[in-house]
Scaffold this active site. Structure first.
Site, mmCIF file in Angstrom:
data_model
loop_
_atom_site.group_PDB
_atom_site.id
_atom_site.type_symbol
_atom_site.label_atom_id
_atom_site.label_comp_id
_atom_site.label_asym_id
_atom_site.label_seq_id
_atom_site.Cartn_x
_atom_site.Cartn_y
_atom_site.Cartn_z
ATOM 1 N N THR A 392 0.932 -1.225 0.131
ATOM 2 C CA THR A 392 -0.034 0.146 -0.193
ATOM 3 C C THR A 392 0.996 1.260 -0.046
ATOM 4 O OG1 THR A 392 -1.775 -1.300 1.289
ATOM 5 C CG2 THR A 392 -1.793 1.143 1.596
ATOM 6 N N ASN A 412 -3.609 -3.541 -2.798
ATOM 7 C CA ASN A 412 -3.453 -4.498 -1.773
ATOM 8 C C ASN A 412 -2.079 -5.191 -1.809
ATOM 9 O OD1 ASN A 412 -4.567 -5.765 0.525
ATOM 10 N ND2 ASN A 412 -5.626 -7.416 -0.634
ATOM 11 N N ASP A 434 -9.395 -8.575 1.143
ATOM 12 C CA ASP A 434 -9.612 -7.854 2.515
ATOM 13 C C ASP A 434 -10.985 -8.261 3.071
ATOM 14 O OD1 ASP A 434 -7.243 -6.802 2.950
ATOM 15 O OD2 ASP A 434 -7.594 -4.822 2.089
ATOM 16 N N SER A 463 -10.568 -2.292 5.565
ATOM 17 C CA SER A 463 -9.273 -1.887 5.489
ATOM 18 C C SER A 463 -8.710 -1.445 6.969
ATOM 19 C CB SER A 463 -9.450 -0.477 4.441
ATOM 20 O OG SER A 463 -8.107 0.086 4.562
HETATM 21 N N1 GLY Z 1 -5.445 -3.476 1.482
HETATM 22 C C1 GLY Z 1 -4.854 -3.126 2.698
HETATM 23 C C2 GLY Z 1 -5.758 -2.206 3.671
HETATM 24 O O1 GLY Z 1 -6.779 -1.925 3.122
HETATM 25 O O2 GLY Z 1 -5.806 -2.289 4.969
#
Ligand code: GLY
Length: 588
Positions: A392, A412, A434, A463
């Site tokens: 990220t 992601n 997620d 998230s």
């Molecule tokens: N894909 C990592 C988050 O949204 O926390």
């Protein structure tokens, strides 16, 4: 093309108004065709600067150069943020994106805002879509390839933010990204390393190599298809991605492979939500609400630690007693996370209860210096109601008018699902991972969840991203965020604690050792490659009953701190980021 921030003089900010058009009829025409922000700064003199400079902390040097360019053109923090985001989609393709999604926390004209441009599950998605006929989770199905892809939100998010708050023309903020895609950029060794690792995991499964095999350290990497996509978005506006040729290319690529349809793209919209706010330590925290767990987790940790002041008194940073107390707080935060947090448009999320002072005081009171390690038995508190695998990226921006943007966005996994939209040249996310693919199982970050985060059409996956702004007396004091999946809010918590409870200088706070604990596995403390837990500390934690496990992930905090009227930008020493300050030119 040379690395533009190396040896480059620091930017000057003109602070001038943008006199866009001399002819009102042209202005009206341009507004009607959507090529301008909705509220252009038409001949309006900008307010006088309140800070001595603008500043940005970003994950690579190319996006720092983009910020410099935008500030020099008179742009504000939102213009710079949008330019940074599009640039990273070109120069930082493992996480920067137009095929993913994210969150933006803003402070503009002394008001806080939050923009949710998280991906959503396609209409064809089902709760059990990643299970085989025996009900077992199919390995990698939610991580690699077209079926792992959620409907991307980044372009609509950037379009909404710039339309509402930007000063420059939309085309201007896309220009740096278009240049890097067309002319190319010189690949740094760290990017090749991340590429090589990802290429091995995608080999034979996706078209990743067709587009990215040229990503070699020292070579100039050009992305002509991506350049054309960005040019279409620049000239036709952000909705081109969802309704124009780019949407056609995405749905064609998906055909027979994945679920994202033309209708899914057409119906996608970023959402303005109320940010979470909380008082802490004389500051006001402004951070991410659900569908992120990041803001709730961060506030819970900070407030519990404040409640536990007597227990922390005299306890040395990162000592065994410190790690033991923080781990118990983290057990409670992750227990709540897995039970209560998900998409607020699908479920009523009990945010107020989770952040209630007396609730947090009662949770903090359960944390004991002499408790046995391991959280077996810690339940949600409201009753029954890799080389780096985590990828990220985050950037923090302030302008001289005191506006701020804290933006975290993601594909992601590194390079997302590894699939590139043929003819459009950009990577797609694997954000479907997620969601909870099967209650009780964990995702790539080792966290689990319940019904509240199961897959449903149009739903946003939970998230941990927590783009955060700290205010002091109504003025921006800190802009902070990091990548890291479930490590995101425990990382921000640690850096904020190091800064404000331990009084460290920003660079020291960023360099300090960090650890992570998340309820599962119950006695495991994760340590990072940058500052591993070794020697006496490791022995003492093991003697206390903890297991130590290295994680292939460091975090990459980008933060801007404002002291009085002077901003300071700092990048995590663990990454390749740049903290840049752009002073006002002497004449302004
Ligand atoms: N894909 C990592 C988050 O949204 O926390």
């Amino acid at each position: 093309m040379a690395d533009p921030m190396h040896d480059a003089p620091r930017a000057s900010i003109t602070g001038r108004a943008l006199h866009v058009f001399a002819f009102p009829s042209l202005l009206i025409a341009a507004c009607l065709t959507g090529f301008l922000p909705a509220a252009p700064a038409f001949a309006k003199k900008p307010p006088p600067p309140v800070l001595t400079a603008a500043a940005a902390a970003v994950p690579d040097s190319y996006s720092a150069a983009a910020a410099k360019e935008i500030f020099a053109e008179g742009g504000n923090a939102v213009d710079a943020a949008v330019a940074i985001a599009f640039t990273l989609a070109v120069t930082y393709p493992d996480a920067g994106n137009i095929g993913g999604g994210g969150f933006m926390t803003l402070y503009v004209d002394n008001k806080p805002y939050f923009l949710d441009y998280r991906e959503v599950a396609p209409q064809g998605a089902t709760k059990e879509m990643y299970l085989d006929d025996k009900g077992n989770v199919e390995p990698d199905a939610s991580l690699v390839g077209y079926r792992a892809v959620g409907v991307p939100g980044t372009v609509d998010g950037m379009w909404e933010a710039q339309k509402r708050f930007g000063k420059l023309k939309w085309k201007q903020v896309l220009a740096p990204a278009i240049k890097y895609a067309s002319d190319g950029f010189v690949v740094q060794p760290w990017l090749q390393k991340r590429h090589d690792y990802a290429a091995r995991s995608f080999a034979g499964k996706t078209n990743f190599d067709v587009y990215f095999s040229g990503l070699k350290a020292g070579a100039t990497f050009r992305q002509p298809e991506l350049a054309e996509t960005l040019k279409r978005i620049a000239s036709d506006g952000g909705r081109e991605f969802y309704e124009g040729r780019t949407a056609d290319l995405i749905s064609t690529a998906m055909y027979g492979h994945g679920l994202v349809s033309k209708q899914d793209l057409q119906r996608y919209h970023a959402v303005w939500r109320d940010p979470l706010t909380a008082d802490w330590n004389g500051y006001q925290i402004v951070t991410a609400p659900p569908p992120s767990s990041g803001g709730v987790g961060l506030i819970q940790l900070l407030k519990m630690k404040a409640d536990l002041k007597p227990a922390f008194d005299g306890v040395q940073l990162n000592s065994v007693p410190y790690i033991h107390l923080v781990s118990q707080m983290e057990d409670r935060v992750f227990a709540d996370r897995q039970q209560y947090l998900g998409d607020p448009d699908s479920y009523k999320i009990p945010v107020a209860k989770l952040l209630d002072d007396s609730y947090l005081a009662s949770r903090a009171a359960e944390v004991k210096a002499d408790a046995a390690p391991g959280a077996t038995g810690v339940k949600p508190g409201l009753g029954d109601t890799m080389p780096e695998r985590a990828q990220t990226t985050h950037f923090s921006v302030v302008d001289q008018w005191g506006n701020a943007v804290s933006n975290t966005y993601t594909l992601n996994g590194p390079f997302g699902a590894g699939v590139v939209v043929d003819g459009a040249g950009f990577l797609l996310n694997d954000e479907m991972d997620d969601f909870v693919t099967k209650p009780g199982t964990t995702n790539q970050f080792g966290v689990t969840g319940d019904e509240v985060n199961t897959i449903a059409p149009g739903r946003r996956p939970l998230s941990s991203m927590a783009p955060t702004i700290l205010l002091k007396d109504g003025n921006v004091a800190l802009v902070i965020g990091t990548p890291g999946g479930s490590r995101i809010f425990t990382t921000i918590f640690q850096v904020m604690t190091d800064l404000f409870d331990f009084g460290m200088a920003p660079q020291d706070a960023l360099a300090a050792m960090r650890f992570h604990h998340q309820l599962i596995p119950p006695t495991t403390i994760f340590y990072e490659p940058y500052a591993p837990i070794t020697g006496d500390l490791a022995d003492a934690l093991k003697a206390k009953g903890y297991k130590l496990e290295g994680q292939p992930f460091n975090g990459d905090v980008q933060m801007v701190r404002v002291n009085g009227t002077t901003p300071e930008a700092d990048s995590d020493p663990r990454g390749a980021g740049v903290g840049a300050v752009f002073p006002l030119s002497p004449s302004k």
